[in-house]
Design a protein around this motif. Sequence first.
Motif, PDB file in Angstrom:
ATOM      1  N   ASN A 363       0.846  -1.196   0.000  1.00 48.52           N
ATOM      2  CA  ASN A 363       0.000   0.000   0.000  1.00 48.52           C
ATOM      3  C   ASN A 363       0.878   1.242   0.000  1.00 48.52           C
ATOM      4  O   ASN A 363       1.974   1.257   0.577  1.00 48.52           O
ATOM      5  N   ALA A 370      -4.595   0.208   1.549  1.00 52.23           N
ATOM      6  CA  ALA A 370      -4.761  -1.235   1.723  1.00 52.23           C
ATOM      7  C   ALA A 370      -6.158  -1.678   1.309  1.00 52.23           C
ATOM      8  O   ALA A 370      -6.338  -2.790   0.783  1.00 52.23           O
ATOM      9  N   LEU A 373      -6.237  -2.381  -2.405  1.00 51.54           N
ATOM     10  CA  LEU A 373      -5.494  -3.555  -2.857  1.00 51.54           C
ATOM     11  C   LEU A 373      -6.123  -4.873  -2.414  1.00 51.54           C
ATOM     12  O   LEU A 373      -5.933  -5.903  -3.085  1.00 51.54           O
ATOM     13  N   CYS A 377      -5.907  -8.519  -4.509  1.00 51.88           N
ATOM     14  CA  CYS A 377      -4.899  -9.396  -3.909  1.00 51.88           C
ATOM     15  C   CYS A 377      -5.538 -10.683  -3.379  1.00 51.88           C
ATOM     16  O   CYS A 377      -4.957 -11.772  -3.514  1.00 51.88           O
ATOM     17  N   ILE A 384       0.067  -8.914   0.576  1.00 54.32           N
ATOM     18  CA  ILE A 384       0.168  -7.466   0.774  1.00 54.32           C
ATOM     19  C   ILE A 384       1.185  -7.180   1.871  1.00 54.32           C
ATOM     20  O   ILE A 384       1.129  -7.771   2.953  1.00 54.32           O
TER      21      ILE A 384
END
Length: 531
Positions: A363, A370, A373, A377, A384
Amino acid sequence: MPSKRKHSALAQVEENVNVAEIASVLLSPVPPTLSENPQETSVERKISKRAKNRRAAAVAVADDTTVSPDTGLDSPLTELELDTPILTKKKRRAKAKDIPEAAADGDVVIASKRKRRTKAEGFSSAPEIDSEALASPRKRRTKANEPVVYDIPPVETRETDFKGRLGYACLNTLLRASKPESVFCSRTCRIDTILKHGFTAGRDGGEGMGEGMDYVKELGRKNAANLMEIIEWNEKNHIRFFRLSSEMFPFSSHAKYGYSLKYAREELKAAGDLARKYGHRLTTHPGQFTQLGSPKDDVVEASIRELDYHCEMMRYMELGKDSVIILHMGGVYGSKEDTIARFRGVYTTRLTDEMRARLVLENDEICYSADDLLPVCEELGIPIVLDYHHNWINPSTLPIPELISRIKVIWSRKGIKPKQHLSDPRPGAETVMEKRAHADRCKALPDDLPIDMDLMIEAKDKEQAVFQLYRVYRLAPVAHENLRPEKPPKPFERSRSRTTLEPGHGEDIGGMVSSYCESPDPGADSCGSQR
């Protein structure tokens, strides 16, 4: 002042010196005086410059004449007239100040340079000089090679249950400043340097040749050799987590000046063997211009070449799956959804299995939080890396414990040990752009830090920032001679009109462009090298 008569006396002496007398002086074993007068022999005399010139002319003539030791000169020289002119360079006539004032009229005085008196001659009370001391060479005072003692202030200790590894990125400040030769892994050069040494492009897109390529490859070999020294130093100082520099092999991923790392496979394998022996974790973080979601295909191609270069380096080092490659999603390019969709397509169709196995996303503080993502992800199984500093500037809507729990599931699916990033903002930061800058060290570990993961300390003081946390939390012993005091923070240079960049957009606001937006030169990496 001396009279003109004294000056004419000097000229008269020079006229009375004939050539025959000069020749006899040269051939005589004992230099005679110019006069047989006993009073004149007691006075030290020298032949003037004009007389020396005439003597030189006489010697030149004597070279062609047979001289008898008993009778002196042969007839050709003795018949020379005293007033015979001799062609010589005109000399400056002696000035009156060159004649000693003590000379009386009629005395024969030869001009000479004044002898400079020493202090000992000028003063009767001068101290005696030790002849033995003068004969012995003077010893140069040597500078004491005493180690520098730094004033390291004590720290306030704290408690933690953290059991993971702390690491630092790319550069060791102590080894970089070591003498006589620095130890570091980011030696690089400019393309102009390659061209100046000589470069020949390879055929059909193959690897280039020439002394320029030999030069840049030797930089990479030296970087790989120094990596072993850094690993050894880290082991001695209980640091077992380190980020490799992306500049280890300069221009390796370049479209024109790129090259294979096969030539350095022995150095890379030796470094990898050493890291595995000590249980060290090595990771990489390519530059911010590696953007798989870019709308420009040449940027995507350059990004894929960069990933291939990092995978090749880890392959020759024989590193395990914990050695990941960290990327940012990149720029927004007008739409986060479209950029993430392009990233998904490149990840699934254009990356190799080796690239997908090592790729993780982080991030950032401007464009992708975050929360942005997590969906892609979790869909693609991409771990991550949670950056606490970035999450403070561009926060997630989820509580930290819940966010970490969801992130940890992805790491477990890949069978990779989780890692996170920690840094503090510089003291006095107010705007978002100022808060992005990293401080020299970190004050404390995060409150919600899991105990079973690795933490990369992204601070300016590198290994010193790790030592600081070691001392605060008593995580590992620290050698005092390796400690350096923290420098006072530098104040921000602010202008009267300041603009604020709002996190989450990454747009060009007030002339400031997010560092994660696309570079004007798509082929340039974060260090300015052409990729």
